[in-house]
Every structure is written in structure tokens, then in C-alpha cells.
Design an enzyme around this catalytic site. Structure first.
Site, PDB file in Angstrom:
ATOM      1  N   TYR A 144       0.837  -1.206   0.000  1.00  0.00           N
ATOM      2  CA  TYR A 144       0.000   0.000   0.000  1.00  0.00           C
ATOM      3  C   TYR A 144       0.875   1.260   0.000  1.00  0.00           C
ATOM      4  O   TYR A 144       0.725   2.118  -0.869  1.00  0.00           O
ATOM      5  CB  TYR A 144      -0.890  -0.035   1.237  1.00  0.00           C
ATOM      6  CG  TYR A 144      -1.903   1.080   1.328  1.00  0.00           C
ATOM      7  CD1 TYR A 144      -3.037   1.095   0.511  1.00  0.00           C
ATOM      8  CD2 TYR A 144      -1.749   2.114   2.248  1.00  0.00           C
ATOM      9  CE1 TYR A 144      -3.985   2.110   0.617  1.00  0.00           C
ATOM     10  CE2 TYR A 144      -2.694   3.130   2.359  1.00  0.00           C
ATOM     11  CZ  TYR A 144      -3.803   3.126   1.551  1.00  0.00           C
ATOM     12  OH  TYR A 144      -4.740   4.132   1.652  1.00  0.00           O
ATOM     13  N   ASP A 145       1.818   1.310   0.955  1.00  0.00           N
ATOM     14  CA  ASP A 145       2.621   2.531   1.110  1.00  0.00           C
ATOM     15  C   ASP A 145       3.464   2.808  -0.138  1.00  0.00           C
ATOM     16  O   ASP A 145       3.479   3.919  -0.672  1.00  0.00           O
ATOM     17  CB  ASP A 145       3.577   2.403   2.315  1.00  0.00           C
ATOM     18  CG  ASP A 145       2.846   2.189   3.632  1.00  0.00           C
ATOM     19  OD1 ASP A 145       1.618   2.000   3.608  1.00  0.00           O
ATOM     20  OD2 ASP A 145       3.511   2.207   4.681  1.00  0.00           O
ATOM     21  N   VAL A 186     -10.054   1.128  12.545  1.00  0.00           N
ATOM     22  CA  VAL A 186     -10.284   1.242  13.978  1.00  0.00           C
ATOM     23  C   VAL A 186     -11.655   1.834  14.324  1.00  0.00           C
ATOM     24  O   VAL A 186     -12.333   1.338  15.232  1.00  0.00           O
ATOM     25  CB  VAL A 186      -9.113   2.007  14.657  1.00  0.00           C
ATOM     26  CG1 VAL A 186      -9.078   3.469  14.268  1.00  0.00           C
ATOM     27  CG2 VAL A 186      -9.160   1.844  16.141  1.00  0.00           C
ATOM     28  N   SER A 188     -14.555   1.897  12.625  1.00  0.00           N
ATOM     29  CA  SER A 188     -15.677   0.968  12.376  1.00  0.00           C
ATOM     30  C   SER A 188     -15.597  -0.215  13.348  1.00  0.00           C
ATOM     31  O   SER A 188     -16.612  -0.632  13.903  1.00  0.00           O
ATOM     32  CB  SER A 188     -15.694   0.517  10.919  1.00  0.00           C
ATOM     33  OG  SER A 188     -14.397   0.208  10.472  1.00  0.00           O
ATOM     34  N   GLN A 208      -0.600   4.387  20.747  1.00  0.00           N
ATOM     35  CA  GLN A 208      -0.342   4.956  19.412  1.00  0.00           C
ATOM     36  C   GLN A 208      -1.449   5.956  19.078  1.00  0.00           C
ATOM     37  O   GLN A 208      -2.574   5.822  19.563  1.00  0.00           O
ATOM     38  CB  GLN A 208      -0.247   3.845  18.342  1.00  0.00           C
ATOM     39  CG  GLN A 208      -1.528   3.134  17.960  1.00  0.00           C
ATOM     40  CD  GLN A 208      -1.835   1.935  18.852  1.00  0.00           C
ATOM     41  OE1 GLN A 208      -1.536   1.922  20.029  1.00  0.00           O
ATOM     42  NE2 GLN A 208      -2.472   0.914  18.278  1.00  0.00           N
ATOM     43  N   PRO A 273       2.226   2.409  12.426  1.00  0.00           N
ATOM     44  CA  PRO A 273       2.842   3.700  12.793  1.00  0.00           C
ATOM     45  C   PRO A 273       2.460   4.117  14.220  1.00  0.00           C
ATOM     46  O   PRO A 273       1.331   3.916  14.644  1.00  0.00           O
ATOM     47  CB  PRO A 273       2.261   4.661  11.759  1.00  0.00           C
ATOM     48  CG  PRO A 273       1.895   3.809  10.592  1.00  0.00           C
ATOM     49  CD  PRO A 273       1.438   2.509  11.178  1.00  0.00           C
ATOM     50  N   ARG A 276       0.413   9.805  14.249  1.00  0.00           N
ATOM     51  CA  ARG A 276       0.083  10.421  12.969  1.00  0.00           C
ATOM     52  C   ARG A 276      -0.797  11.642  13.199  1.00  0.00           C
ATOM     53  O   ARG A 276      -1.819  11.557  13.865  1.00  0.00           O
ATOM     54  CB  ARG A 276      -0.648   9.420  12.081  1.00  0.00           C
ATOM     55  CG  ARG A 276      -0.698   9.877  10.650  1.00  0.00           C
ATOM     56  CD  ARG A 276      -1.465   8.923   9.806  1.00  0.00           C
ATOM     57  NE  ARG A 276      -0.756   7.714   9.484  1.00  0.00           N
ATOM     58  CZ  ARG A 276      -1.365   6.551   9.337  1.00  0.00           C
ATOM     59  NH1 ARG A 276      -2.644   6.451   9.517  1.00  0.00           N
ATOM     60  NH2 ARG A 276      -0.689   5.491   8.977  1.00  0.00           N
TER      61      ARG A 276
HETATM   62  P1  NAD Z   1     -12.726   1.629   0.097  1.00  0.00           P
HETATM   63  O1  NAD Z   1     -12.036   0.327   0.214  1.00  0.00           O
HETATM   64  O2  NAD Z   1     -14.066   1.789   0.740  1.00  0.00           O
HETATM   65  O3  NAD Z   1     -12.879   2.058  -1.430  1.00  0.00           O
HETATM   66  C1  NAD Z   1     -11.998   1.668  -2.442  1.00  0.00           C
HETATM   67  C2  NAD Z   1     -12.813   1.331  -3.671  1.00  0.00           C
HETATM   68  O4  NAD Z   1     -11.924   0.961  -4.737  1.00  0.00           O
HETATM   69  C3  NAD Z   1     -13.756   0.147  -3.456  1.00  0.00           C
HETATM   70  O5  NAD Z   1     -15.027   0.459  -3.961  1.00  0.00           O
HETATM   71  C4  NAD Z   1     -13.078  -0.981  -4.217  1.00  0.00           C
HETATM   72  O6  NAD Z   1     -13.981  -1.975  -4.661  1.00  0.00           O
HETATM   73  C5  NAD Z   1     -12.421  -0.220  -5.361  1.00  0.00           C
HETATM   74  N1  NAD Z   1     -11.289  -0.919  -5.981  1.00  0.00           N
HETATM   75  C6  NAD Z   1     -10.247  -1.531  -5.361  1.00  0.00           C
HETATM   76  N2  NAD Z   1      -9.403  -2.055  -6.267  1.00  0.00           N
HETATM   77  C7  NAD Z   1      -9.917  -1.769  -7.493  1.00  0.00           C
HETATM   78  C8  NAD Z   1      -9.509  -2.051  -8.828  1.00  0.00           C
HETATM   79  N3  NAD Z   1      -8.388  -2.733  -9.090  1.00  0.00           N
HETATM   80  N4  NAD Z   1     -10.291  -1.619  -9.841  1.00  0.00           N
HETATM   81  C9  NAD Z   1     -11.432  -0.939  -9.596  1.00  0.00           C
HETATM   82  N5  NAD Z   1     -11.865  -0.642  -8.367  1.00  0.00           N
HETATM   83  C10 NAD Z   1     -11.113  -1.051  -7.319  1.00  0.00           C
HETATM   84  O7  NAD Z   1     -11.710   2.717   0.669  1.00  0.00           O
HETATM   85  P2  NAD Z   1     -11.906   4.291   0.920  1.00  0.00           P
HETATM   86  O8  NAD Z   1     -11.698   4.539   2.361  1.00  0.00           O
HETATM   87  O9  NAD Z   1     -13.128   4.798   0.272  1.00  0.00           O
HETATM   88  O10 NAD Z   1     -10.625   4.860   0.166  1.00  0.00           O
HETATM   89  C11 NAD Z   1     -10.706   5.486  -1.095  1.00  0.00           C
HETATM   90  C12 NAD Z   1      -9.341   6.019  -1.491  1.00  0.00           C
HETATM   91  O11 NAD Z   1      -8.876   6.956  -0.530  1.00  0.00           O
HETATM   92  C13 NAD Z   1      -8.275   4.914  -1.578  1.00  0.00           C
HETATM   93  O12 NAD Z   1      -7.445   5.165  -2.696  1.00  0.00           O
HETATM   94  C14 NAD Z   1      -7.495   5.075  -0.296  1.00  0.00           C
HETATM   95  O13 NAD Z   1      -6.173   4.647  -0.440  1.00  0.00           O
HETATM   96  C15 NAD Z   1      -7.600   6.570  -0.055  1.00  0.00           C
HETATM   97  N6  NAD Z   1      -7.450   6.870   1.383  1.00  0.00           N
HETATM   98  C16 NAD Z   1      -8.464   6.641   2.260  1.00  0.00           C
HETATM   99  C17 NAD Z   1      -8.268   6.891   3.617  1.00  0.00           C
HETATM  100  C18 NAD Z   1      -9.357   6.680   4.636  1.00  0.00           C
HETATM  101  O14 NAD Z   1      -9.107   6.876   5.823  1.00  0.00           O
HETATM  102  N7  NAD Z   1     -10.564   6.320   4.265  1.00  0.00           N
HETATM  103  C19 NAD Z   1      -7.040   7.374   4.069  1.00  0.00           C
HETATM  104  C20 NAD Z   1      -6.021   7.576   3.134  1.00  0.00           C
HETATM  105  C21 NAD Z   1      -6.234   7.339   1.791  1.00  0.00           C
HETATM  106  N1  UDP Z   2      -6.468  -0.573  15.826  1.00  0.00           N
HETATM  107  C1  UDP Z   2      -6.885  -1.040  17.072  1.00  0.00           C
HETATM  108  N2  UDP Z   2      -7.956  -1.885  17.107  1.00  0.00           N
HETATM  109  C2  UDP Z   2      -8.641  -2.274  16.003  1.00  0.00           C
HETATM  110  C3  UDP Z   2      -8.210  -1.782  14.745  1.00  0.00           C
HETATM  111  C4  UDP Z   2      -7.120  -0.935  14.706  1.00  0.00           C
HETATM  112  O1  UDP Z   2      -6.308  -0.708  18.118  1.00  0.00           O
HETATM  113  O2  UDP Z   2      -9.605  -3.034  16.132  1.00  0.00           O
HETATM  114  C5  UDP Z   2      -5.321   0.377  15.777  1.00  0.00           C
HETATM  115  C6  UDP Z   2      -4.256   0.026  14.737  1.00  0.00           C
HETATM  116  O3  UDP Z   2      -3.290  -0.847  15.289  1.00  0.00           O
HETATM  117  C7  UDP Z   2      -3.688   1.401  14.443  1.00  0.00           C
HETATM  118  C8  UDP Z   2      -4.882   2.350  14.607  1.00  0.00           C
HETATM  119  O4  UDP Z   2      -5.836   1.623  15.368  1.00  0.00           O
HETATM  120  O5  UDP Z   2      -2.706   1.754  15.380  1.00  0.00           O
HETATM  121  C9  UDP Z   2      -5.500   2.771  13.274  1.00  0.00           C
HETATM  122  O6  UDP Z   2      -5.729   1.601  12.502  1.00  0.00           O
HETATM  123  P1  UDP Z   2      -6.490   1.615  11.095  1.00  0.00           P
HETATM  124  O7  UDP Z   2      -6.407   0.238  10.566  1.00  0.00           O
HETATM  125  O8  UDP Z   2      -7.832   2.229  11.258  1.00  0.00           O
HETATM  126  O9  UDP Z   2      -5.669   2.632  10.188  1.00  0.00           O
HETATM  127  P2  UDP Z   2      -4.118   2.929   9.924  1.00  0.00           P
HETATM  128  O10 UDP Z   2      -3.251   2.028  10.755  1.00  0.00           O
HETATM  129  O11 UDP Z   2      -3.942   2.706   8.466  1.00  0.00           O
HETATM  130  O12 UDP Z   2      -3.970   4.351  10.338  1.00  0.00           O
END
Ligand code: NAD
Ligand code: UDP
Ligand code: UDP
Length: 312
Positions: A144-145, A186, A188, A208, A273, A276
């Protein structure tokens, strides 16, 4: 009227974005492979004359006619993006190449949903856009990163080589209605556990930190960035700078949702991490954007959504 492509449009952020674009009178093409997205998120839009959905995997080329592209397709939850890490990298990298190729052919403006994960486990706090990050290139989060970092790199190469009209937004943890109940993130997790009267799962010792932005604020920022003058490419941070430990988040969720108020401690995932927090000065200064919804308000809305969805 803009003809807008939203990739990942049936996901959490994508579906809220589609709602806002419909309100603005845009014509929308939503593409998704429904890996983590759901048709239920866009069900209310399916009969709208300005909305069209296409099942398509972004790793494959796409030939359509649009003048704006929001590239959101990519699973965002660690549980989901680690489920098939090679597909995650392909979605970020091949997806970016295909969308940039499309934008280049059409001379369309294109926005990339990048992430705070490009900073990895940050050594500077809060994170500013100029910070290059500390990312493990071979760990379980790397798909991902590094995928997202490579996508940013591609965006700026297309910008330099082809003068493409790009916008790169770095999204920090965002939550709200339409998160998948088994999403693993976290907010949800905690809400669903509290609603079901189950113990809240804290990973590690819960010290964290993260900063949580409500979805409406995030979509507002995304639209402002897309509408910004051509010379403002980003990357720009979007998130809520108020930082909480996971223990504080659990306390707040229990206060708002109720439930058993018990915690259970589990192992900290690899490369999780430690802290953040976004520095949002750039978004404030250039776009006049800052989040407005408090954590309490946002959690109430999100809990109401899950209560209805889970019928609890
Ligand atoms: P999500 O998983 O709900 O949505 C991602 C969508 O992309 C889904 O509908 C999934 O089916 C679709 N998808 C995945 N792979 C695909 C592919 N190969 N082709 C077509 N569709 C594909 O996630 P989200 O939270 O809505 O995130 C949306 C965007 O925002 C992502 O790019 C994510 O990296 C970025 N983002 C979200 C957060 C957050 O906290 N929600 C934080 C940082 C970045
Ligand atoms: N986390 C937690 N309990 C959970 C899910 C996540 O304590 O049931 C922690 C996780 O280890 C992280 C933070 O919550 O430190 C945020 O996690 P999330 O997966 O939401 O996002 P990200 O790590 O990508 O910021
Ligand atoms: N592409 C696409 N739709 C288009 C134009 C291009 O999906 O309308 C994809 C195609 O797969 C191509 C990639 O975008 O390989 C990169 O396009 P670019 O023009 O940058 O390079 P090419 O590979 O065509 O030389």
C-alpha cells in the site's frame, strides 16, 4: 457541465464523492471492481440520469470520454489491502498509469487519492508535505505505502513530461457512514464492537495516535482541491489535526455508543505507525479548508448508520 470519472466510486469515500458531484449537477461515470466497495453504497444513485456505473478493474486500460478524473480505487484498510498485496500494488501502480494515460489522451484534470501512509512511521510530528517519510520497503504495509508512493511519483512524472493537470491529496484517517462493518479499520471496529456489546479490541498498548477526519469534511476538501487553480498541484495534506490515542478513541466511542465498556488487548500489527497527525497549514492557506465536524458529532452519525445497518 463536467463529465467526471470516479474510480472506486462504490467505496466509502467514492460513494460520498458521487453524492456531492450529483448535487453539483455533474455527469458521473463510476467504475469499480467491487473488491471492497458495495452496490448498496450507490444504490440510491443508480436511477439518476447523470449517474452510470461500470464494473471494471483499474489494472486494465479504460477508454472513455471524460474531462475530470478522481482516482480513488484502492482498498484502504490494512486488512483488505494485505489480503492480496500484489493486487494492491497493481491497483495503485497500473491503475495510476492507466488513469494518467487516459488523462493525457483527453487532456483531463486528474486527482489522486494518496495517503498519509506515504510518511510511513513518521520521525517528524506533525507531518508536513515536505517530509519524505520513513517507509519500510519490504514489510506487510509496503504494498500500500510503496504503491501509493509510486503513484505519486508517476503523477509528477506525467506533470513534468506531459504538463498534465494533476492534483495530489494526502488523505489522513477518515471515517463515517458507509465504512464497511468488517473493514477492519479502527473507528468501524470500535463502533461495531460497542454496538454488539463486545469488548473493544486495542492493538498494542493503545498509546499509538491517529487523527480522525469526518467524511463530509474530507469530501469538501477533495472538491476544493479539484477546483483549485491549475498551478496548485499539491501534494497537500487533508485530515483533522486533533490527535487521539487509541485508548482515548475507545473511551469516546464507549461514551457515545454505550456497550460493555470492556477492552481486550491484542498484538500490535507489524509496522503499525506510532503516531500520525497532519499539518494542514497548506490546505488552510491555499484552499481555505479546515475540518468542521467534531469527533463526537462524527461518531454519533457513524454509530447511527451502523445501528441501522446491523439492526442493533
Ligand atoms: P474503500 O475500500 O471503501 O474504497 C476503495 C474502492 O476501490 C472500493 O469500492 C473498491 O472496490 C475499489 N477498488 C479496489 N481495487 C480496485 C480495482 N483494481 N479496480 C477498480 N476498483 C477497485 O476505501 P476508501 O476509504 O473509500 O478509500 C478510497 C481512497 O482513498 C483509496 O485510494 C485510499 O487509499 C484513499 N485513502 C483513504 C483513507 C481513509 O481513511 N478512508 C485514508 C487515506 C487514503
Ligand atoms: N487498531 C486497534 N484496534 C482495532 C483496529 C485498529 O487498536 O480493532 C489500531 C491500529 O493498530 C492502528 C490504529 O488503530 O494503530 C489505526 O488503525 P487503522 O487500521 O484504522 O488505520 P491505519 O493504521 O492505516 O492508520
Ligand atoms: N490508457 C488508457 N486509456 C486511454 C489512454 C491510455 O487506459 O485512453 C492506458 C494504456 O494502457 C497505456 C497507459 O494508459 O498503456 C499509459 O498511457 P501513455 O499514453 O502514457 O503511454 P503508452 O503506454 O500508451 O505509450
Amino acid at each position: 457541465m463536467h463529465r467526471v470519472l470516479v474510480t472506486g466510486g462504490s467505496g466509502f469515500l467514492g460513494s460520498h464523492l458521487c453524492d456531492r458531484l450529483i448535487e453539483r449537477g455533474n455527469d458521473i461515470l463510476c467504475i469499480d471492481n467491487f473488491f471492497t466497495g458495495s452496490k448498496i453504497n450507490i444504490k440510491h444513485l443508480l436511477k439518476h440520469p447523470n449517474f452510470e456505473v461500470m464494473r471494471h478493474d483499474l489494472t486494465q486500460p479504460l477508454y472513455v470520454e471524460v474531462n475530470r478524473i478522481f482516482n480513488l480505487a484502492c482498498p484502504a484498510s490494512p486488512v483488505h489491502y494485505q489480503h492480496d498485496p500484489i493486487q494492491t500494488t497493481k491497483t495503485s501502480v497500473l491503475g495510476a498509469i492507466n488513469m494518467l494515460g487516459l488523462a493525457k489522451r483527453l487532456r483531463a484534470r486528474i486527482l489522486q487519492a494518496s495517503t498519509s501512509e506515504v510518511y510511513g512511521d513518521p520521525e517528524i510530528h506533525p507531518q508536513v508535505e515536505g517530509y519524505w517519510g520513513q517507509v519500510n520497503p519490504i514489510g506487510v504495509r509496503s504494498c500500500y505505502d510503496e504503491g501509493k508512493r509510486c503513484a505519486e511519483s508517476l503523477f509528477f512524472d506525467y506533470y513534468r513530461k506531459w504538463s498534465l493537470d494533476i492534483k495530489v491529496m494526502r488523505i489522513f484517517n477518515t471515517y463515517g457512514p458507509r465504512m464497511h462493518p468488517n473493514d477492519g479499520r479502527v473507528v468501524s471496529n470500535f463502533i461495531v464492537q460497542a454496538l454488539r456489546g463486545e469488548p473493544i479490541t486495542i492493538f498494542g498498548d493503545g498509546t499509538q495516535t491517529r487523527s480522525f477526519c469526518y467524511v463530509d469534511d474530507m469530501i469538501d476538501g477533495m472538491l476544493r482541491l479539484m477546483d483549485a487553480p491549475v498551478e496548485f498541484t499539491g501534494p497537500v495534506n487533508f485530515g483533522n489535526p486533533i490527535e487521539f490515542t487509541m485508548l482515548e478513541l475507545a473511551e469516546t466511542v464507549i461514551k457515545i455508543v454505550g456497550g460493555k465498556a470492556s477492552l481486550t488487548f491484542k498484538a500490535l500489527p507489524q509496522d503499525d505507525p506510532k503516531q500520525r497527525q497532519p499539518d494542514i497549514s497548506l490546505a488552510k492557506q491555499v484552499l481555505g479548508w479546515e475540518p468542521r465536524v467534531s469527533l463526537d458529532e462524527g461518531l454519533k452519525e457513524t454509530a447511527a448508520y451502523f445501528r441501522q445497518l446491523l439492526r442493533v
